[in-house]
Design a protein around this motif. Structure first.
Motif, PDB file in Angstrom:
ATOM      1  N   VAL A  63       0.861  -1.185   0.000  1.00  0.00           N
ATOM      2  CA  VAL A  63       0.000   0.000   0.000  1.00  0.00           C
ATOM      3  C   VAL A  63       0.894   1.231   0.000  1.00  0.00           C
ATOM      4  CG1 VAL A  63      -1.692   1.363   1.289  1.00  0.00           C
ATOM      5  CG2 VAL A  63      -1.928  -1.133   1.179  1.00  0.00           C
ATOM      6  N   THR A  64       0.639   2.136  -0.944  1.00  0.00           N
ATOM      7  CA  THR A  64       1.416   3.377  -1.058  1.00  0.00           C
ATOM      8  C   THR A  64       0.519   4.568  -0.742  1.00  0.00           C
ATOM      9  OG1 THR A  64       2.825   2.406  -2.787  1.00  0.00           O
ATOM     10  CG2 THR A  64       2.790   4.820  -2.616  1.00  0.00           C
ATOM     11  N   ALA A  65       0.920   5.378   0.215  1.00  0.00           N
ATOM     12  CA  ALA A  65       0.174   6.595   0.555  1.00  0.00           C
ATOM     13  C   ALA A  65       0.719   7.756  -0.263  1.00  0.00           C
ATOM     14  CB  ALA A  65       0.296   6.896   2.040  1.00  0.00           C
ATOM     15  N   VAL A  66      -0.180   8.474  -0.939  1.00  0.00           N
ATOM     16  CA  VAL A  66       0.198   9.598  -1.798  1.00  0.00           C
ATOM     17  C   VAL A  66      -0.126  10.902  -1.054  1.00  0.00           C
ATOM     18  CG1 VAL A  66      -0.120  10.688  -4.045  1.00  0.00           C
ATOM     19  CG2 VAL A  66      -0.336   8.191  -3.827  1.00  0.00           C
ATOM     20  N   GLY A  83       0.063  15.970   6.624  1.00  0.00           N
ATOM     21  CA  GLY A  83       0.769  15.320   7.727  1.00  0.00           C
ATOM     22  C   GLY A  83      -0.170  14.467   8.555  1.00  0.00           C
ATOM     23  N   LEU A  84      -1.397  14.969   8.796  1.00  0.00           N
ATOM     24  CA  LEU A  84      -2.396  14.202   9.536  1.00  0.00           C
ATOM     25  C   LEU A  84      -2.814  12.959   8.751  1.00  0.00           C
ATOM     26  CD1 LEU A  84      -4.321  13.878  11.915  1.00  0.00           C
ATOM     27  CD2 LEU A  84      -5.917  15.425  10.747  1.00  0.00           C
ATOM     28  N   PHE A  85      -2.951  13.109   7.441  1.00  0.00           N
ATOM     29  CA  PHE A  85      -3.298  11.967   6.590  1.00  0.00           C
ATOM     30  C   PHE A  85      -2.222  10.887   6.697  1.00  0.00           C
ATOM     31  CE2 PHE A  85      -2.922   9.818   2.443  1.00  0.00           C
ATOM     32  CZ  PHE A  85      -4.184   9.255   2.344  1.00  0.00           C
ATOM     33  N   LEU A  86      -0.957  11.277   6.600  1.00  0.00           N
ATOM     34  CA  LEU A  86       0.149  10.313   6.695  1.00  0.00           C
ATOM     35  C   LEU A  86       0.206   9.667   8.074  1.00  0.00           C
ATOM     36  CD1 LEU A  86       3.246  11.794   4.817  1.00  0.00           C
ATOM     37  CD2 LEU A  86       1.670  10.002   4.087  1.00  0.00           C
ATOM     38  N   GLU A  87       0.012  10.460   9.090  1.00  0.00           N
ATOM     39  CA  GLU A  87       0.032   9.930  10.459  1.00  0.00           C
ATOM     40  C   GLU A  87      -1.007   8.824  10.611  1.00  0.00           C
ATOM     41  OE1 GLU A  87      -1.796  11.679  14.479  1.00  0.00           O
ATOM     42  OE2 GLU A  87      -0.146  12.910  13.701  1.00  0.00           O
ATOM     43  N   SER A  88      -2.188   9.039  10.044  1.00  0.00           N
ATOM     44  CA  SER A  88      -3.260   8.042  10.120  1.00  0.00           C
ATOM     45  C   SER A  88      -2.880   6.781   9.351  1.00  0.00           C
ATOM     46  CB  SER A  88      -4.558   8.630   9.567  1.00  0.00           C
ATOM     47  OG  SER A  88      -4.923   9.797  10.271  1.00  0.00           O
ATOM     48  N   CYS A  89      -2.305   6.949   8.171  1.00  0.00           N
ATOM     49  CA  CYS A  89      -1.888   5.800   7.361  1.00  0.00           C
ATOM     50  C   CYS A  89      -0.822   4.979   8.078  1.00  0.00           C
ATOM     51  CB  CYS A  89      -1.374   6.267   6.004  1.00  0.00           C
ATOM     52  SG  CYS A  89      -2.652   6.927   4.906  1.00  0.00           S
ATOM     53  N   GLU A 130       5.425   5.560   1.186  1.00  0.00           N
ATOM     54  CA  GLU A 130       4.827   6.872   0.943  1.00  0.00           C
ATOM     55  C   GLU A 130       5.518   7.534  -0.244  1.00  0.00           C
ATOM     56  OE1 GLU A 130       4.188   7.443   5.783  1.00  0.00           O
ATOM     57  OE2 GLU A 130       5.587   8.761   4.689  1.00  0.00           O
ATOM     58  N   ILE A 131       4.744   8.360  -0.954  1.00  0.00           N
ATOM     59  CA  ILE A 131       5.321   9.062  -2.104  1.00  0.00           C
ATOM     60  C   ILE A 131       4.650  10.426  -2.252  1.00  0.00           C
ATOM     61  CG2 ILE A 131       3.723   8.013  -3.782  1.00  0.00           C
ATOM     62  CD1 ILE A 131       6.125   7.916  -5.746  1.00  0.00           C
TER      63      ILE A 131
END
Length: 364
Positions: free
Chosen positions: A193-196, A207-213, A227-228
């Motif tokens: 799974v890659t978080a964009v 930053g909040l989105f990444l923290e959740s992921c 992450e990318i």
């Protein structure tokens, strides 16, 4: 000589598309009861491609029937009876709804997602055998948060000539879309799974989105997580798309990434997708570009029905009719592989009806 060599290859590929069936699904008593599905033909090519689905479902004797409603993109709101139908049936199939540019008219597509809390958009972008593309081994699933971000609709004019548009990111919505992406990967034997994101610039929101992921990723140790940044993501997509598996994104990035991935894998006319929430699901052409078409395509009756046919196969699986979904997918892939009937966007000259007839004839 080339024709002689290609015939066995074609036969081999067709055999792979239709493997011997085994018992893989034991239905519960009553599972064969026909299910009601809300149908929204929509604007432009919508009636053509939804009509194609109706014909194929009828030819397969699929256990579904449609409750059809006329909805158009220039309406002020989705009619209450349509929302009531979707809430009752839990499942909807729709064509594209045109969104007027400017003028303060909101998108009915966005309204529908928010009213039904369809928080996850899923677009599957993959190579179809027989359809040449620049890249091979592309099989990407783009999972996009559907209810907030830049699509929150919070805009106002501060002073004349200055407009403020708010991007809203919440912990709740970020966490549930991350959960859905990882759960999808887990249930479908996906490996990564890659978080964009754009957290290098939007440090708090993305930053909040990444923290959740990252938090959700710790619960799935068997799935690789990375992450990318979104601009690098677009460059990587057009150069090495095969490196991506499942991608999870905030709202706007997902729209851009999904349409880019669709173009790489064969075009928006062949990529399936849908929107899902805890209680409801709406299936439609996966990538939004071209889902309404243009007047010439409508006049010539040459809209590509493949994307919505494959989306309806996804719908059949969602309704727990896997054998019907397999038959439909196999027939569509046979028609694409043989290459005799293709619409203009795939390099052919066929009409929508000719493609539909070919798919019906290819049903086993």
């Amino acid at each position: 000589m080339a024709t002689t060599r290609s015939a066995p290859l074609l036969k081999h590929l067709l055999a792979r598309l239709n493997p011997a069936r085994s018992v893989t699904y034991m239905p519960r008593p009553g599972d064969g009861t026909p299910r009601a599905v809300t149908l929204i033909p929509g604007d432009g090519i919508g009636p053509l491609v939804t009509g194609a689905v109706e014909q194929v479902m009828d030819a397969m004797h699929a256990p579904v029937y449609f409750e059809k409603y006329e909805v158009y993109g220039d309406m002020k709101a989705v009619p209450a009876e349509v929302l009531e139908s979707v809430r009752k049936n839990k499942v909807c199939l729709k064509g594209g709804l045109a969104t007027p540019m400017g003028g303060g008219v909101s998108s009915l597509n966005v309204q529908l997602r928010k009213e039904l809390d369809l928080y996850a958009s899923l677009v599957n972008c993959f190579n179809l055998p027989g359809l040449p593309t620049r890249h091979e081994n592309v099989d990407i699933v783009v999972i996009r948060e559907n209810t907030e971000g830049e699509y929150s609709g919070l805009e106002h004019e501060v002073v004349p000539g200055v407009v403020e548009s708010l991007k809203v990111i919440t912990k709740f919505c970020s966490e549930r879309i991350a959960k859905y992406a990882f759960e999808y990967a887990y249930l479908n034997n996906r490996k990564k799974v890659t978080a964009v994101h754009k957290a290098n610039i939007m440090k708090l929101a993305d930053g909040l989105f990444l923290e959740s992921c990252r938090e959700v990723a710790t619960r799935y140790p068997g799935i690789k997580y990375n992450e990318i940044i979104v601009d690098n993501c677009c460059m990587q997509l057009v150069s090495k798309p095969e490196q991506f598996d499942v991608m999870v994104t905030p709202n706007l990035y997902g729209n851009l990434v999904a349409n880019t991935a669709a173009g790489i894998a064969g075009g928006t006319g062949v990529m399936p997708g849908g929107n899902v929430g805890a209680d409801h699901a709406v299936f439609e052409q996966g990538a939004s570009a071209g889902n309404v078409g243009n007047e010439k395509v409508v006049e010539q009756q040459k809209a590509n029905p493949v994307a919505l046919l494959l989306s309806s196969a996804m719908m059949l699986r969602h309704l727990q009719f896997p054998a019907f979904a397999d038959r439909l997918e196999t027939a569509v892939k046979k028609v694409i592989l043989e290459g005799k009937y293709r619409t203009k966007d795939l390099g052919g000259t066929s009409t929508t009806q000719e493609v539909v007839d070919a798919v019906i004839n290819a049903l086993d």
